[in-house]
Motif scaffolding. Structure first.
Motif, PDB file in Angstrom:
ATOM      1  N   GLN A 213      50.191  -2.303  12.961  1.00 24.97           N
ATOM      2  CA  GLN A 213      51.061  -3.324  13.525  1.00 24.97           C
ATOM      3  C   GLN A 213      51.169  -3.204  15.051  1.00 24.97           C
ATOM      4  O   GLN A 213      51.450  -4.171  15.741  1.00 24.97           O
ATOM      5  N   LYS A 214      50.926  -2.001  15.563  1.00 30.78           N
ATOM      6  CA  LYS A 214      50.868  -1.799  17.007  1.00 30.78           C
ATOM      7  C   LYS A 214      49.557  -2.352  17.591  1.00 30.78           C
ATOM      8  O   LYS A 214      49.377  -2.396  18.801  1.00 30.78           O
ATOM      9  N   GLY A 215      48.633  -2.733  16.706  1.00 35.98           N
ATOM     10  CA  GLY A 215      47.358  -3.273  17.142  1.00 35.98           C
ATOM     11  C   GLY A 215      46.244  -2.251  17.200  1.00 35.98           C
ATOM     12  O   GLY A 215      45.152  -2.530  17.708  1.00 35.98           O
ATOM     13  N   TYR A 216      46.507  -1.037  16.677  1.00 38.34           N
ATOM     14  CA  TYR A 216      45.514   0.026  16.722  1.00 38.34           C
ATOM     15  C   TYR A 216      44.584  -0.043  15.510  1.00 38.34           C
ATOM     16  O   TYR A 216      44.949  -0.565  14.458  1.00 38.34           O
ATOM     17  N   ALA A 217      43.399   0.530  15.651  1.00 37.65           N
ATOM     18  CA  ALA A 217      42.513   0.758  14.514  1.00 37.65           C
ATOM     19  C   ALA A 217      42.824   2.145  13.946  1.00 37.65           C
ATOM     20  O   ALA A 217      43.228   3.053  14.673  1.00 37.65           O
ATOM     21  N   VAL A 218      42.649   2.308  12.637  1.00 36.24           N
ATOM     22  CA  VAL A 218      42.910   3.593  11.981  1.00 36.24           C
ATOM     23  C   VAL A 218      41.699   4.001  11.147  1.00 36.24           C
ATOM     24  O   VAL A 218      40.960   3.157  10.648  1.00 36.24           O
ATOM     25  N   ILE A 219      41.528   5.330  10.991  1.00 34.16           N
ATOM     26  CA  ILE A 219      40.366   5.854  10.257  1.00 34.16           C
ATOM     27  C   ILE A 219      40.783   7.031   9.372  1.00 34.16           C
ATOM     28  O   ILE A 219      40.214   8.118   9.483  1.00 34.16           O
ATOM     29  N   PRO A 220      41.748   6.842   8.485  1.00 35.20           N
ATOM     30  CA  PRO A 220      42.184   7.959   7.638  1.00 35.20           C
ATOM     31  C   PRO A 220      41.082   8.372   6.664  1.00 35.20           C
ATOM     32  O   PRO A 220      40.274   7.550   6.236  1.00 35.20           O
ATOM     33  N   SER A 221      41.085   9.653   6.321  1.00 33.03           N
ATOM     34  CA  SER A 221      40.116  10.145   5.333  1.00 33.03           C
ATOM     35  C   SER A 221      40.850  10.588   4.085  1.00 33.03           C
ATOM     36  O   SER A 221      42.039  10.895   4.116  1.00 33.03           O
ATOM     37  N   SER A 222      40.131  10.616   2.987  1.00 34.01           N
ATOM     38  CA  SER A 222      40.670  11.169   1.745  1.00 34.01           C
ATOM     39  C   SER A 222      39.517  11.462   0.799  1.00 34.01           C
ATOM     40  O   SER A 222      38.474  10.809   0.845  1.00 34.01           O
ATOM     41  N   THR A 223      39.732  12.436  -0.047  1.00 32.68           N
ATOM     42  CA  THR A 223      38.744  12.736  -1.085  1.00 32.68           C
ATOM     43  C   THR A 223      39.171  12.161  -2.428  1.00 32.68           C
ATOM     44  O   THR A 223      38.435  12.275  -3.404  1.00 32.68           O
ATOM     45  N   LYS A 224      40.336  11.550  -2.488  1.00 32.19           N
ATOM     46  CA  LYS A 224      40.890  11.037  -3.747  1.00 32.19           C
ATOM     47  C   LYS A 224      40.834   9.513  -3.779  1.00 32.19           C
ATOM     48  O   LYS A 224      41.297   8.837  -2.858  1.00 32.19           O
ATOM     49  N   ARG A 225      40.297   8.992  -4.851  1.00 29.22           N
ATOM     50  CA  ARG A 225      40.136   7.547  -4.994  1.00 29.22           C
ATOM     51  C   ARG A 225      41.468   6.814  -4.826  1.00 29.22           C
ATOM     52  O   ARG A 225      41.552   5.803  -4.104  1.00 29.22           O
ATOM     53  N   GLN A 226      42.527   7.331  -5.479  1.00 24.95           N
ATOM     54  CA  GLN A 226      43.813   6.618  -5.426  1.00 24.95           C
ATOM     55  C   GLN A 226      44.376   6.595  -4.015  1.00 24.95           C
ATOM     56  O   GLN A 226      45.025   5.618  -3.609  1.00 24.95           O
ATOM     57  N   HIS A 227      44.115   7.651  -3.233  1.00 25.74           N
ATOM     58  CA  HIS A 227      44.594   7.673  -1.853  1.00 25.74           C
ATOM     59  C   HIS A 227      43.782   6.726  -0.969  1.00 25.74           C
ATOM     60  O   HIS A 227      44.344   6.075  -0.075  1.00 25.74           O
ATOM     61  N   LEU A 228      42.481   6.656  -1.199  1.00 27.36           N
ATOM     62  CA  LEU A 228      41.647   5.715  -0.458  1.00 27.36           C
ATOM     63  C   LEU A 228      42.115   4.278  -0.695  1.00 27.36           C
ATOM     64  O   LEU A 228      42.225   3.482   0.241  1.00 27.36           O
ATOM     65  N   ILE A 229      42.409   3.962  -1.930  1.00 24.52           N
ATOM     66  CA  ILE A 229      42.899   2.617  -2.258  1.00 24.52           C
ATOM     67  C   ILE A 229      44.276   2.392  -1.643  1.00 24.52           C
ATOM     68  O   ILE A 229      44.540   1.353  -1.022  1.00 24.52           O
ATOM     69  N   SER A 230      45.162   3.374  -1.810  1.00 27.44           N
ATOM     70  CA  SER A 230      46.525   3.267  -1.286  1.00 27.44           C
ATOM     71  C   SER A 230      46.517   3.081   0.228  1.00 27.44           C
ATOM     72  O   SER A 230      47.252   2.233   0.770  1.00 27.44           O
TER      73      SER A 230
END
Length: 267
Positions: A213-230
């Protein structure tokens, strides 16, 4: 041109773990992938992309040049090696990973070397990472602000980097936030938990929604499918002005990444 606002990161993920993470991310809808030479996983990322069946033209791939390869003699050959590992003729974005002032690098020279790689068609766009305002200005002076598409910086509710972010925005340079969850430290924050409850969301989604919402791009990582979807679903959350104000008040200069030989004098 703006870079994709949501991607999947691969920092600290290796071998089959990164292959599975990237393949799952692509399967659930991610189309931007962030890696780096120093992560030592470009080949596995390339394998995951190849096995995913997603067409190359539908992806936005970012890599970063490591300090060992900043010289004119090494930068372009190292990027060509990265392209081989990633199984592509060109990446969409290549960044200078750290300014590393303690190692005596000339910012203008490094960025000019990267610009030459762009001119050769090895990368669609170029940018920087972990640069302070003065270093971004040196990069702009070297190749023009229209040729610096982003500065990828550590940024979270606990480290909001407003001064740098505001400067980048004033120059029409995208802000890419990494470590947006502060190594998971923000997940148990009571303010974020309360806001999450109001939105029927989780705290990771709220932190990511705040950055978006601040206008930034984000690149979070996860090894868990449910977290990637979330994480991906954080794009659907609309925070109120009060929510944003409360998150702004969480600033504590909580930097997680500060390698002495690589980092600049932070603004």
């Amino acid at each position: 041109m703006s870079i994709p606002k949501f991607g999947v990161g691969t920092f600290r993920l290796k071998d089959q773990v990164v292959i599975d993470s990237v393949k799952t991310a692509l399967e659930v809808g991610y189309r931007a992938i962030d890696t780096a030479q120093i992560y030592e996983n470009e080949a596995e990322v390339g394998q995951a992309i190849a096995e995913s069946g997603v067409a190359r033209q539908d992806l936005f791939i970012t890599t970063k040049i490591w300090t060992d390869n900043y010289s004119r003699e090494k930068l372009i050959p190292s990027l060509k090696e990265s392209l081989q590992k990633l199984r592509t003729d060109a990446v969409n974005l290549t960044l200078i990973h750290w300014p590393a002032p303690a190692q005596g690098f000339d910012i203008a020279e490094i960025v000019t070397n990267l610009y030459e790689a762009q001119q050769q068609g090895l990368t669609q766009y170029i940018g920087v990472s972990n640069f302070n305002i003065a270093e971004v200005q040196l990069a702009i002076d070297a190749v023009g602000k229209d040729n610096i598409i982003t500065n990828q910086i550590e940024l979270s509710p606990y480290l909001q980097n407003e001064k740098v972010a505001n400067f980048l925005i004033s120059q029409n340079i995208d802000v890419t936030s990494y470590m947006t969850l502060a190594y998971g430290k923000v997940l148990n924050d009571p303010v974020l938990q309360e806001i999450a409850h109001q939105h029927q969301a989780n705290t990771a989604q709220i932190a990511l929604a705040w950055a978006l919402q601040k206008g930034y791009a984000v690149i979070p990582s996860s090894t868990k499918r449910q977290h990637l979807i979330s994480n991906l679903q954080s794009q659907d959350i609309q925070l109120s002005a009060d929510d944003i104000q409360r998150i702004t008040a969480l600033e504590r200069n909580g930097r997680e990444v500060y390698p002495a030989q690589l980092a600049p004098l932070w603004d």
